[in-house]
Every structure is written in structure tokens, then in C-alpha cells.
Design a protein around this motif. Structure first.
Motif, PDB file in Angstrom:
ATOM      1  N   GLU A 194      69.745  93.887  -4.510  1.00 59.08           N
ATOM      2  CA  GLU A 194      70.824  92.707  -3.983  1.00 59.08           C
ATOM      3  C   GLU A 194      70.827  91.956  -5.331  1.00 59.08           C
ATOM      4  OE1 GLU A 194      69.782  88.563  -2.390  1.00 59.08           O
ATOM      5  OE2 GLU A 194      70.989  89.688  -0.598  1.00 59.08           O
ATOM      6  N   THR A 196      72.958  88.996  -7.225  1.00 56.85           N
ATOM      7  CA  THR A 196      73.648  87.682  -7.169  1.00 56.85           C
ATOM      8  C   THR A 196      73.968  86.966  -8.431  1.00 56.85           C
ATOM      9  OG1 THR A 196      71.299  86.627  -7.304  1.00 56.85           O
ATOM     10  CG2 THR A 196      72.318  86.985  -5.154  1.00 56.85           C
ATOM     11  N   ASP A 199      80.099  88.438 -10.941  1.00 61.36           N
ATOM     12  CA  ASP A 199      81.465  88.505 -10.398  1.00 61.36           C
ATOM     13  C   ASP A 199      81.831  90.034 -10.209  1.00 61.36           C
ATOM     14  OD1 ASP A 199      83.309  87.674 -13.393  1.00 61.36           O
ATOM     15  OD2 ASP A 199      81.630  88.776 -13.044  1.00 61.36           O
ATOM     16  N   LYS A 200      81.099  91.076 -10.689  1.00 64.28           N
ATOM     17  CA  LYS A 200      81.583  92.390 -10.673  1.00 64.28           C
ATOM     18  C   LYS A 200      79.982  93.221 -10.784  1.00 64.28           C
ATOM     19  CE  LYS A 200      82.115  92.896 -15.695  1.00 64.28           C
ATOM     20  NZ  LYS A 200      82.884  93.270 -16.820  1.00 64.28           N
ATOM     21  N   ILE A 201      80.077  94.400 -10.605  1.00 67.81           N
ATOM     22  CA  ILE A 201      79.103  95.263 -10.782  1.00 67.81           C
ATOM     23  C   ILE A 201      79.100  96.383 -11.599  1.00 67.81           C
ATOM     24  CG2 ILE A 201      77.469  97.152  -9.656  1.00 67.81           C
ATOM     25  CD1 ILE A 201      78.231  95.673  -6.805  1.00 67.81           C
ATOM     26  N   GLU A 219      82.737 100.968  -1.607  1.00 69.75           N
ATOM     27  CA  GLU A 219      83.039 101.209  -0.274  1.00 69.75           C
ATOM     28  C   GLU A 219      84.081 101.944   0.121  1.00 69.75           C
ATOM     29  OE1 GLU A 219      81.430  96.599   0.504  1.00 69.75           O
ATOM     30  OE2 GLU A 219      83.440  97.209   0.784  1.00 69.75           O
ATOM     31  N   GLN A 240      87.579  96.000  -8.090  1.00 72.84           N
ATOM     32  CA  GLN A 240      87.589  95.110  -7.121  1.00 72.84           C
ATOM     33  C   GLN A 240      88.005  95.807  -6.027  1.00 72.84           C
ATOM     34  OE1 GLN A 240      86.710  91.930  -7.226  1.00 72.84           O
ATOM     35  NE2 GLN A 240      86.270  91.857  -9.443  1.00 72.84           N
ATOM     36  N   GLY A 243      85.181  97.004  -3.292  1.00 71.36           N
ATOM     37  CA  GLY A 243      84.402  96.102  -2.592  1.00 71.36           C
ATOM     38  C   GLY A 243      83.251  95.705  -3.277  1.00 71.36           C
ATOM     39  N   ASN A 244      82.153  95.306  -2.724  1.00 73.89           N
ATOM     40  CA  ASN A 244      81.085  94.749  -3.247  1.00 73.89           C
ATOM     41  C   ASN A 244      79.807  95.349  -3.254  1.00 73.89           C
ATOM     42  OD1 ASN A 244      82.322  92.256  -3.823  1.00 73.89           O
ATOM     43  ND2 ASN A 244      82.152  91.629  -1.563  1.00 73.89           N
ATOM     44  N   GLU A 245      79.960  96.792  -3.072  1.00 75.46           N
ATOM     45  CA  GLU A 245      78.741  97.694  -3.073  1.00 75.46           C
ATOM     46  C   GLU A 245      78.949  98.692  -3.936  1.00 75.46           C
ATOM     47  OE1 GLU A 245      77.973  97.251   1.956  1.00 75.46           O
ATOM     48  OE2 GLU A 245      78.116  99.225   0.854  1.00 75.46           O
ATOM     49  N   ARG A 283      76.387  93.261  -3.891  1.00 81.45           N
ATOM     50  CA  ARG A 283      76.709  92.209  -4.537  1.00 81.45           C
ATOM     51  C   ARG A 283      76.850  90.880  -3.792  1.00 81.45           C
ATOM     52  NH1 ARG A 283      81.344  89.571  -6.793  1.00 81.45           N
ATOM     53  NH2 ARG A 283      82.803  91.221  -5.963  1.00 81.45           N
ATOM     54  N   LYS A 284      76.173  89.856  -3.717  1.00 75.49           N
ATOM     55  CA  LYS A 284      76.462  88.637  -2.943  1.00 75.49           C
ATOM     56  C   LYS A 284      77.273  87.625  -3.422  1.00 75.49           C
ATOM     57  CE  LYS A 284      73.984  90.235   0.819  1.00 75.49           C
ATOM     58  NZ  LYS A 284      74.919  90.613   2.002  1.00 75.49           N
TER      59      LYS A 284
END
Length: 284
Positions: A194, A196, A199-201, A219, A240, A243-245, A283-284
Motif C-alpha cells: 500500500e 500512501t 500523488d502518483k506511482i 487498472e 492518471q 487508476g491507482n494500481e 495507492r490510497k
């Protein structure tokens, strides 16, 4: 089915790859890949392509291609032997005659070139000595009559302004790692993490020893894939719209270094086999 074909097919299945993915990586037609997995090497176009195709297939699934071909060389077809027939005697005599004529022409050409060189050297010597005689002597330097007068003139030294040394520049500080990475319990064989406070991975993968095939997806689909050579690195950023994975598949993940936003992931619990390890970052 041959043992070589069984080893290649099993390695592909352990990595969770389809023949379409192997075709995309190796650029080998699917019917040839199916022939390799079935041990039908005679279907391949020529004896040279048998070893070339098997080597590309093995590298795509993370195997040592040279060792594999050496181990199962007895299963591969041998190239046909071509016996060279001796040239006819008549042809040899004609070739020797042409060679003798050519040597005569070369000797004549070298003789002509030497004569031209001698004539050129003689002409250059005559031209040089004639130009040297025609060149007039340089004029004698005039006496400087104003030397005494210049001694009476005092020229003050120029004023040097005070120059201040600029302050030494301080080295720029490196930015701190973005976000915090926390390991989570596994889901089956998938390693979960995870992220936290980011704003990006951003994922950077470095092969510490050996070659490693990998891919990364978001995603909505695959972001990139490649085979990393020993010491090679690759950096991927999840857009972006993905998604957040970030989902990774890496062969022999214990022998690579993975940085997420500059922070290392602990891969000591990854698979010990040659199969691919699945890693998921949220990403949370």
C-alpha cells in the motif's frame, strides 16, 4: 513429445504466458511456436532457424538458451553436410595462366609508377631551387629613434577594482521519497503493498543478477514489458488514466531491486522457482 519441447511449454505455463504473448515478444509466428512445443522441429524453415527460434523462445520465458540447446542438442536436426568436389584440372590450368598474365601487368604498372615518381621528384627539386634564388632578401630593420623620448613618459598603472569572490554554492539537497510504502498480507501467491501520501506511482526495477522478464499494468491494461539484462534498469510511471494500481509480473523476483517512489520493496518472500511473481501496489 520431446523433452526439450516439454521444458519450454512448462516454463511458459509457469510464467502464466500465452502463445500470443510469446509471439509478441519473439516476433515468431504462432504456428512455429506450436511446432516447437509439439517437438515438430522439421516444420521450421531451415536448420538455422531451429536453433534461433528455440533460443528466442527460451529467453522469453526466462531460461538459459545456450545451456538448454547444449543439453538437448541430440533432439535437434543436424545441418546437411555438403561435400566439395575438387575443381577440374583444366580449370586449374586456366586459372594459373590468368594469374601469370595478371602478374605481368602488375609488374609493368609498378615500373611505370616508379618512373613517374622519379620524374616528379626531379621537377620538384628544380622548381624549389629556382624559387629560392628569385626571392629577395628581407629589408633591414629601422632603428627606433624615439626610444629615448619614451623613457621620459611615466604611465601610471591601471587601478584594479576590488573584486569580491562570489559565495560558494551549496550543493542541492536531494528530494525526499514521495509517500510511504507499507507491506500487506499476501492474496494467494500475490504480494501486496500500500502506497500512501503520494500523488502518483513510479516503479523502478533493476536486475541484480541474471536476466529477468517483467511486465507492468494498470487498472486498464498493460503499461510496458521487457527483458532486463543483468545490471539493467527500467522505470515506469502509472498514468492518471490507469487508476491507482500497479500490477507487476517478474521472473525470479528475489534477484531484482524494486523501488516504488524511491522506496525499496521487500521481495525476500517471493517465489524461489523460475516462474513469475505477481506484485500489486495500491495507492490510497
Amino acid at each position: 513429445m520431446s523433452e526439450l519441447a516439454e521444458v519450454l511449454r512448462k516454463a511458459r505455463q509457469e510464467k502464466g504466458m500465452s502463445l500470443a504473448e510469446i509471439q509478441e515478444i519473439t516476433k515468431i509466428q504462432r504456428r512455429y511456436l506450436e511446432a516447437i512445443e509439439n517437438g515438430n522441429f522439421e516444420v521450421l524453415p531451415g536448420h538455422f532457424y531451429v536453433r534461433a527460434f528455440i533460443k528466442s523462445y527460451a529467453e522469453a520465458v526466462g531460461l538459459d538458451a545456450d545451456e538448454l540447446i547444449s543439453q538437448y542438442a541430440s533432439e535437434l536436426p543436424e545441418p546437411p553436410k555438403v561435400e566439395e568436389s575438387p575443381p577440374p584440372l583444366r580449370q586449374n590450368r586456366q586459372a594459373n595462366k590468368e594469374k601469370g598474365d595478371g602478374s605481368k601487368w602488375v609488374s609493368r604498372i609498378l615500373l611505370y609508377l616508379f618512373a613517374i615518381l622519379v620524374i616528379g621528384v626531379v621537377w620538384a627539386s628544380i622548381y624549389y631551387f629556382s624559387k629560392d634564388k628569385e626571392q629577395p632578401a628581407p629589408p633591414a630593420p629601422k632603428e627606433n629613434v624615439s626610444t629615448e623620448k619614451k623613457k621620459d613618459i611615466f604611465v601610471p598603472p591601471p587601478e584594479t577594482p576590488d573584486t569580491k569572490q562570489p559565495p560558494a554554492q551549496q550543493p542541492a539537497q536531494q528530494p525526499a521519497a514521495s509517500g510511504k510504502v507499507t507491506p500487506l498480507p499476501k492474496t494467494g501467491s500475490t504480494m501486496n503493498f500500500e502506497l500512501t501520501g503520494a500523488d502518483k506511482i513510479t516503479v523502478k526495477v533493476t536486475a541484480k543478477s541474471g536476466d529477468h522478464w517483467m511486465d507492468i499494468a494498470g487498472e486498464k491494461g498493460v503499461i510496458g514489458q521487457q527483458t532486463l539484462k543483468e545490471g539493467q534498469s527500467a522505470t515506469f510511471e502509472v498514468p492518471q488514466d490507469q487508476g491507482n494500481e500497479a500490477r507487476l509480473r517478474i521472473v525470479r523476483a528475489r534477484d531484482v531491486e524494486i523501488l516504488v517512489n524511491g522506496q525499496p520493496l521487500d521481495t525476500s518472500t517471493a517465489k524461489q522457482t523460475s516462474g513469475s511473481q505477481r506484485i500489486k501496489i495500491v495507492r490510497k
